[in-house]
Enzyme design. Structure first.
Site, mmCIF file in Angstrom:
data_model
loop_
_atom_site.group_PDB
_atom_site.id
_atom_site.type_symbol
_atom_site.label_atom_id
_atom_site.label_comp_id
_atom_site.label_asym_id
_atom_site.label_seq_id
_atom_site.Cartn_x
_atom_site.Cartn_y
_atom_site.Cartn_z
ATOM 1 N N HIS A 103 0.800 -1.230 0.000
ATOM 2 C CA HIS A 103 0.000 0.000 0.000
ATOM 3 C C HIS A 103 0.829 1.275 0.000
ATOM 4 O O HIS A 103 0.381 2.298 -0.503
ATOM 5 C CB HIS A 103 -0.933 0.019 1.223
ATOM 6 C CG HIS A 103 -2.115 -0.896 1.064
ATOM 7 N ND1 HIS A 103 -3.239 -0.805 1.855
ATOM 8 C CD2 HIS A 103 -2.340 -1.926 0.203
ATOM 9 C CE1 HIS A 103 -4.124 -1.743 1.485
ATOM 10 N NE2 HIS A 103 -3.586 -2.443 0.493
ATOM 11 N N HIS A 138 -3.402 3.318 -4.531
ATOM 12 C CA HIS A 138 -2.335 3.577 -3.557
ATOM 13 C C HIS A 138 -1.280 4.527 -4.134
ATOM 14 O O HIS A 138 -0.681 5.317 -3.409
ATOM 15 C CB HIS A 138 -1.706 2.261 -3.109
ATOM 16 C CG HIS A 138 -2.708 1.330 -2.516
ATOM 17 N ND1 HIS A 138 -3.382 1.616 -1.353
ATOM 18 C CD2 HIS A 138 -3.204 0.142 -2.965
ATOM 19 C CE1 HIS A 138 -4.241 0.640 -1.087
ATOM 20 N NE2 HIS A 138 -4.151 -0.265 -2.053
#
Ligand code: RB5
Length: 148
Positions: A103, A138
């Site tokens: 992420h 992300h």
């Protein structure tokens, strides 16, 4: 499995010197080039001197990824995250190590050498090395802070 073979820059203070040596040996074993900026012994030193060397190299793009270690990992994280484009992740557990790659596209792994043992540290290292970035939403989130 991520087969990233780009070189790594590593640094620690005295508190995590032994762990740095273990991590370095593993990285050499898997055929990845590594630059060690110190510390080179367990004599007392100041962690910012080594954090600055590693983080400035990653920030400037001289190295794509780095590893920093100190007693808690906190001081090194504070230093490293002052540099633009550095996304240093303090990971003392496996879940954080994987998620910091997936992420946050973390480019510096930070470990607290006095917080966890060597066995867990090595598992964290392997997870961090082998987990790719998920990209997508992300990436957009990273772009909101990467150049502050
Ligand atoms: C050294 O005693 C210690 O302060 C350092 O390794 C680190 O934990 C700082 O955040």
């Amino acid at each position: 499995m991520n087969e990233d073979k780009t070189p790594i820059i590593i640094g620690s203070d005295h508190a995590a010197y032994q762990m740095k040596e273990k991590i370095k040996a593993y990285i050499i074993k898997i055929g990845v080039d590594i630059e060690d900026v110190g510390a080179y012994s367990e004599d007392s030193v100041d962690y910012p001197d080594f954090g600055i060397k590693v983080a400035s190299s990653v920030s400037k793009g001289k190295f794509k990824r780095g590893i920093l270690l100190c007693g808690t990992g906190i001081g090194m994280s504070m230093v490293a995250n002052k540099f633009p484009h550095v996304r240093a992740a303090l990971c003392n557990d496996l879940f954080s190590a994987g998620m910091s790659r997936r992420h946050n596209n973390s480019n510096i792994l930070v470990i607290g050498g006095r917080v966890i043992g060597e066995t867990l540290a090595m598992e964290i290292l392997k997870t961090w090395l082998e987990t790719p970035f998920d990209g997508g939403r992300h990436q957009l989130r990273i772009e909101k802070f990467d150049n502050l």
